[in-house]
Design an enzyme around this catalytic site. Structure first.
Site, PDB file in Angstrom:
ATOM      1  CD  GLU A 291      -1.716  -2.409   1.444  1.00  0.00           C
ATOM      2  OE1 GLU A 291      -0.572  -2.606   1.919  1.00  0.00           O
ATOM      3  OE2 GLU A 291      -2.538  -3.318   1.268  1.00  0.00           O
TER       4      GLU A 291
ATOM      5  CG  HIS B 246     -10.292  -5.530   6.656  1.00  0.00           C
ATOM      6  ND1 HIS B 246      -9.491  -6.056   7.630  1.00  0.00           N
ATOM      7  CD2 HIS B 246      -9.759  -5.920   5.484  1.00  0.00           C
ATOM      8  CE1 HIS B 246      -8.511  -6.757   7.076  1.00  0.00           C
ATOM      9  NE2 HIS B 246      -8.642  -6.684   5.769  1.00  0.00           N
TER      10      HIS B 246
END
Lengths: 318, 331
Positions: B65, B134
């Site tokens: 990421e 998440h």
């Protein structure tokens, strides 16, 4: 000087002159720091000039440079005028950032491929990879250099980026200036390897160690990496072994170093190394001209105005 | 060009995919990166894109990421218009330096020499058992870093129109797509010139009793409450902010001056959420127009549990919103 692997006499003179400019900027900044209050930290590059000057001599003007914050030689090598550099350091409107920069530099000039610096150290690997990807998508043939110091090779960004850049065969060059010092620590205290170039094997890319005091050696290694990148063969990791002559910041008393440390005892001044390939009168002329140009640029930067207060609201959004 | 009134039924995700495809056809600088982007994306927004544009322009990244966002910044600095899908908004935290410093600050700190036109898709919020790492609602972070714009669409049509505007915008835009709405269906204008300007809130329901100021996942629950309470003569105005940076203060303040009651509803945790800023601004600019304190209905100040049944207790429910409306009316 794009692909030649052995610089000519004229190229030697040009590289020497650029090193002398960078050296003189260190000299005026040391004097400025000593004599006047300085609104920032100057990280002097003395002793490391051959690496950036040799490397940038192997680049095209439109190749992308993302640099680390020690010394001014990367910006000089890419063609930035001392006046723009010193203007930034003194926080004047004449600087390349128009008065926002002081100390840790964010010199930039897209026309010269000087794309900027990330001051959270080790944060330009992926940014440079993005520029390399842009070049690849446009088919422009440009390459991108991510310049960094040995300490930042430990950053996760180093690894994340090279995994992807090697897999994508991006036209990216990792250029490490290994001076063996991380602020006031020795790299050897905290690193599992002596050579940063050793990491290259894990990514299946060339890892090249060069004598960072010798512009010609650096130029040769960079030219090879550039040719490989332009050919679509992917990244190279170059490690230039360099010596940091002065403190982490100008004024740092460096109590953590001793005169008989190997790097200090074995130091070869990169200007002297290259001067051996010039004739003496030519060198004298280049030294005098560089000193004069930097002094004039410093005086112009001193005289230039600071930015108006409303600059703090400028350029937040396009 | 097709006319603006012609629509077709699309899911929220498909509407995002249409926006990306149209903009990639329109501007060759636009390209897309993400984990599984070339396979259609985790929430199907990228479905079919790699078939049309190839895997050079619709690129799969590995699990990296920080690279994804840093590479996005670099490509933008070099004049491209990247779109990156972070997979889950939470993963933007792995790329905090890249999003909140590099993308937000590069232009400013380099004296305005560069324009960073980029879109970071940050799939947003609780979706029923995705777990504490998440399910975050991070829109307020974007509000805290000048240099970024923050978008959070609540309908398929807005997903298309706002994403197209985001791609065309010359600044870095954080695009919070709502996970639970991925397969919500709605009428979406077909035109490839259908764009929704930033900073224009949508008044989803006009009313006179209370100004419900909301966005993203909480728009529909507020509309449900409004429908239920209408029978009792409680007439809620529901404002969907659509973009938090820029924020349409004119519409918010005009509404509050009309209804004299303000309630902010969002999924993010209550403390220092976007609602805190909105409430502060309302009392600064419209204090004497208020009949009662500004209320907030927000996600509970706890961590979203992995167990979906427990997670649901953390998100404002229709019942909680309704109770808050009644309580505010009684003060």
């Amino acid at each position: 000087m794009t692909t030649a692997t052995t610089p000519t006499g004229a190229e030697h003179a040009a590289m020497y002159y650029r090193m002398a400019l960078a050296r003189n900027i260190d000299i005026v900044m040391a004097r400025h720091t000593r004599e006047q209050r300085f609104d920032g930290w100057w990280h002097p590059g003395e002793g490391q000039e051959a690496a950036p000057i040799g490397a940038t001599a192997a680049l095209r003007k439109d190749d992308y440079l993302f640099y680390q914050g020690r010394g001014s030689a990367w910006a000089i090598g890419k063609g930035m005028a001392p006046g723009a550099i010193l203007g930034d350091l003194l926080g004047k409107v004449s600087g390349s950032t128009g008065g926002k920069g002081a100390g840790v530099p964010h010199w930039s000039d897209p026309e010269l491929g000087i794309m900027g610096e990330g001051a959270t150290l080790g944060s330009v690997f992926h940014v440079a990879a993005g520029a390399a990807l842009a070049a690849r998508l446009r088919g422009s043939g440009q390459v991108a250099i991510a310049n960094f110091g040995d300490g930042t090779a430990a950053r996760g960004t180093f690894h994340e980026t090279m995994v992807q850049a090697a897999a994508w065969k991006l036209p990216l060059i990792y250029f490490c200036e290994n001076n063996g010092l991380i602020v006031s620590m020795r790299l050897s205290e905290v690193s599992p390897t002596e050579n940063i170039a050793d990491y290259a094997a894990g990514y299946g890319i060339p890892g090249v160690i060069v004598d960072g005091q010798d512009t010609d050696a650096v130029h040769r290694a960079t030219a090879e990496a550039v040719a490989r990148a332009r050919a679509g063969d992917g990244p190279t990791l170059i490690e230039a072994k360099v010596v940091r002559r002065r403190g982490h910041w100008e004024g740092d008393p460096q109590q953590y170093r001793k005169d008989d440390d190997a790097d200090i005892a074995g130091y070869r001044d990169p200007l002297e190394v290259l001067a051996a390939r010039l004739d003496a009168s030519q060198r004298e002329e280049l030294d005098a001209r560089a000193a004069r140009e930097v002094q004039e640029a410093y005086e112009a930067a001193q005289a230039a105005p600071v930015a108006d207060a409303d600059i703090i609201w400028k350029d937040i959004y396009a | 060009m097709s006319n603006m009134t012609e629509t077709r039924t699309l899911t929220y995700s498909a509407a995002m995919g249409h926006a990306i495809a149209e903009e990639m056809r329109r501007d060759e600088r636009v390209f897309m990166m993400g984990q599984m982007a070339a396979g259609g994306g985790q929430f199907a927004a990228e479905r079919g894109l790699s078939d049309e544009f190839g895997t050079e322009r619709v690129r799969n990244t590995t699990i990296n990421e920080a690279f994804m966002a840093g590479c996005t910044a670099g490509a933008a600095i070099a004049g491209m218009k990247p779109i990156v899908n972070m997979g889950f908004g939470d993963f933007a935290l792995i790329a905090g330096d890249e999003i909140y410093q590099k993308l937000a600050k590069w232009r400013y700190m380099h004296g305005g020499k560069f324009t960073l036109s980029a879109v970071v898709i940050m799939p947003f919020g609780s979706m029923g058992g995705a777990g504490p790492e998440h399910s975050s609602s991070l829109e307020v972070l974007g509000m805290h870093f000048p240099g970024l714009k923050v978008v959070i669409p609540s309908t398929p049509a807005d997903a298309k129109g706002l994403l197209k505007t985001a791609i065309r915008d010359p600044n870095p835009v954080l695009f919070h797509s709502i996970n639970t709405l991925s397969f919500m269906r709605g009428e979406v204008p077909v035109s490839d010139e259908f764009v929704i300007p930033f900073g224009q809130a949508a008044v989803r329901r006009s009313g006179t009793t209370t100004s419900m100021i909301t966005y993203g996942s909480m728009v529909q629950p507020c509309l449900d409450v409004a429908a239920k309470l209408a029978a009792e003569g409680i007439d809620l105005e529901v404002i969907d902010l659509r973009t938090l940076v820029p924020l349409d203060w004119d519409t918010v303040l005009r509404s509050v001056r009309k209804t004299h009651r303000a309630m902010i509803v969002h999924e993010a945790v209550r403390t220092a959420g976007a609602g805190a800023e909105i409430a502060a601004r309302i009392q600064e600019e419209a204090f004497f127009d208020l009949e009662c304190p500004v209320f907030r209905v927000a996600g509970k100040d706890t961590i979203r549990p992995q167990t979906a049944r427990l997670e649901a207790m953390c998100i404002p429910s229709v019942d909680e919103i309704e109770q808050a409306v009644r309580q505010q009316l009684a003060t």
